[in-house]
Design a protein around this motif. Sequence first.
Motif, PDB file in Angstrom:
ATOM      1  N   GLN A 493       0.832  -1.207   0.000  1.00 26.02           N
ATOM      2  CA  GLN A 493       0.000   0.000   0.000  1.00 26.02           C
ATOM      3  C   GLN A 493       0.864   1.253   0.000  1.00 26.02           C
ATOM      4  O   GLN A 493       0.553   2.236  -0.684  1.00 26.02           O
ATOM      5  CB  GLN A 493      -0.931  -0.012   1.210  1.00 26.02           C
ATOM      6  CG  GLN A 493      -2.006  -1.092   1.142  1.00 26.02           C
ATOM      7  CD  GLN A 493      -3.100  -0.890   2.174  1.00 26.02           C
ATOM      8  OE1 GLN A 493      -3.038   0.008   3.005  1.00 26.02           O
ATOM      9  NE2 GLN A 493      -4.125  -1.722   2.115  1.00 26.02           N
ATOM     10  N   HIS A 511       0.912   2.554   7.146  1.00 26.25           N
ATOM     11  CA  HIS A 511      -0.102   1.825   6.391  1.00 26.25           C
ATOM     12  C   HIS A 511      -0.516   0.511   7.050  1.00 26.25           C
ATOM     13  O   HIS A 511      -1.305  -0.242   6.472  1.00 26.25           O
ATOM     14  CB  HIS A 511       0.409   1.546   4.968  1.00 26.25           C
ATOM     15  CG  HIS A 511       0.304   2.730   4.060  1.00 26.25           C
ATOM     16  ND1 HIS A 511       1.276   3.708   4.001  1.00 26.25           N
ATOM     17  CD2 HIS A 511      -0.659   3.111   3.193  1.00 26.25           C
ATOM     18  CE1 HIS A 511       0.917   4.629   3.127  1.00 26.25           C
ATOM     19  NE2 HIS A 511      -0.246   4.294   2.625  1.00 26.25           N
ATOM     20  N   SER A 514      -4.438   0.473   7.484  1.00 25.46           N
ATOM     21  CA  SER A 514      -5.213   0.289   6.260  1.00 25.46           C
ATOM     22  C   SER A 514      -5.006  -1.112   5.688  1.00 25.46           C
ATOM     23  O   SER A 514      -5.917  -1.678   5.085  1.00 25.46           O
ATOM     24  CB  SER A 514      -4.838   1.354   5.224  1.00 25.46           C
ATOM     25  OG  SER A 514      -3.460   1.318   4.917  1.00 25.46           O
ATOM     26  N   LEU A 517      -7.325  -3.359   7.622  1.00 30.08           N
ATOM     27  CA  LEU A 517      -8.695  -3.165   7.143  1.00 30.08           C
ATOM     28  C   LEU A 517      -8.922  -3.871   5.813  1.00 30.08           C
ATOM     29  O   LEU A 517      -9.970  -4.491   5.585  1.00 30.08           O
ATOM     30  CB  LEU A 517      -9.008  -1.674   6.999  1.00 30.08           C
ATOM     31  CG  LEU A 517      -9.241  -0.897   8.299  1.00 30.08           C
ATOM     32  CD1 LEU A 517      -9.332   0.596   8.005  1.00 30.08           C
ATOM     33  CD2 LEU A 517     -10.525  -1.378   8.985  1.00 30.08           C
TER      34      LEU A 517
END
Length: 539
Positions: A493, A511, A514, A517
Motif C-alpha cells: 500500500q 499503512h 489500512s 482493514l
Amino acid sequence: MTAGAPVPGLALLSSEQMAELDRRTIEDAGVPGIALMEAAARACVDVLASRFQDRLRHGVSILCGPGNNGGDGLAIARLLAERGVEVRTLLLGDPRQMRGDAAVQVEQAQGAGLTLGSLEHPWSPGAMVVDALFGTGLSRPVEGLAAACIEQMVRARDNGAAILAVDIPSGISGTTGEALGPAVHADITVTFHAPKRGHFLYPGRERRGELLVADIGIPRGRWPELSQDAPRLVEGSTLSQRVPRGPQEGHKGTFGHVLVAAGGPGKAGAARLCAEGALRAGAGLVTLALPEALLPDSVAELAPEVMIERVPGTPNGCFGPTSVRPLLELAHSRQALAIGPGIGTATETIQAVLNVLEKINIPHVVDADALNCLAIGGIPKHGGGAARVLTPHPGEMRRLLPGSEAERLGDRLASVRQLAREAGGIALLKGASTLVADTSGEAWVNTTGNPGMATAGSGDVLTGMIGALLARGLSGAEAATTGALWHGLAGDQAALQHGEPSMLASNILAHLGSAWLAAHEGRVPAATGFIPLPGEQAP
C-alpha cells in the motif's frame, strides 16, 4: 486461531513431488495419462479464449518441447484449431522421437491436419505465444537451440507479444525457482493441480506473471504424505483470522505488553520504529528499554504512547552486562520481548544479549544487531519453552550460518530450515519471498511485499510487529508468518502511494492500519487463481 495451532496454507510442491503425484494418479488411481494431458490443454485453451481473444484472431504460435510439456502444447494446438484459430505449431526436435502420451498427441495433431513445423528453421512469434517447451521437471541448464528459442520469446514479449506458459515458464526450475539459463517471462502461467515452489521463489515468481492453478483430475488429499515437507503459502485471509477485531470488553491488558530492548548511539531511530511497530500491530502496551547513558533527545519524537524505562549500560550508551538483570526484571511482567534493533555489537553488548537470551522465559523475537551478536558469540539454548523467533536478512543469515552448504548453494529454503533447527525456534529469512520455518522443518512462503521495502528501518518495524503478535498470544510460527504478511501488505500500500524508490520505513508503519482493514474487508487479492474441472467448484 489459538496459540500453537497449525499454520494453514496452500502446499507448494517440488518437481519430484508433482511427478510422483502424476505417477500414482495414472498407476494407482487408474486415470489415463492422456486424460490428464487433455484436461491440462482444455484449461489452457479456456484461458487463451477468455483472456486473449483479440490476439487469437491473428493466430497463435505454440512452441512444443520433446516431453510431456510439449504434448500439452500439441493438445492445445489441436483444440484451438478446432475452434477455428490459426495455429503455428513448432517443435523442438524430431516428432518421431517423442514418447508416451506426447507421441499420442503427435498422432492426434497430424490426424487433425496440423502442420508440425520445426524450431530449427526461422520462425516468427506473432502477437500470441504459448510456451510449452519445458515443464516443472527441468533440472539441467538450457543450452543450444532451446536457449535460442527462449531468448527469441523474451525478445518477442519485449516487442509486444503476450506469452502463456504451460505449467511454468521454460528455463525456470519448478523446485527452486532459479533460472537454468535464459528463461521465458510469461504474462500468465497455467499450472496443474497445485502451485510449485518455483512459482513463488525468485526469479521464478517474477517470470511466471499471473498464476492460475487448473484442476485436471488428480485426486486431492489421497496421498497427503507426498506434501508433508512442502512449504506453504501465507495469504491475506490469514491476517483477519489471526488478528481479529477485539472483544468489546477488551482493555489494554487484553492485547499484551511488549518490552522492546533497542537503540544505541546514533541508532535511536531503530528503537522508535520497533516500538511503534509493536503499537501499530495491536499490542496493548509497549515499553521501550534504553541504556540510561543514551542522550534523551535521541527519542524526542517517539510516539507518546510508548513508555520508556532507562536501564544501566555502558558509559557510551550501549547495553552491557549491568543491563541484564534490569531487562529480565522488566520482562517478567511483560508478555513478549523484541530485542536487537540499533543496539550495536560492542563486546559488552554481545555479553548482555547472550545472557538475556539464555535466561529469558517469555516469547521473544531477535533481530538486527542482536543477531550479529549471536553470529559472534553463538546462539544460546533456552530452556523455558517460550517461543523464539529469529529474523535475519540474507547478510545476517550468512553470518549466522558460516560455511553452510545451503548458504553456499543459495538455497534459501534449506538455509531457513537449518537456522530454525540450530536456534531451537522459528527462523524468518527476509527478502524477496520472505521464508519462515520451524524446528520440524515445516516452512511457509510469504506472498506480499515489494522491492521498495528494502530500505533502512523496514526490518525494525517488522520486529516490533512480531513482538506484538507474540504478546497477543500467537505461536512463534503464527506471529512470524502473520507479521511478514501484514508487513508486506502495508509495504504494498505504501508503494502505491509513494512509489517504490521513495518509500520509507515510516511509510510502512503508517499503512499497517489500512492493510489490516483491507484484509478484514476481503480486499487482498489471492496469490493464485483456480480453474476447476467443468461442473465443479474451485477449492
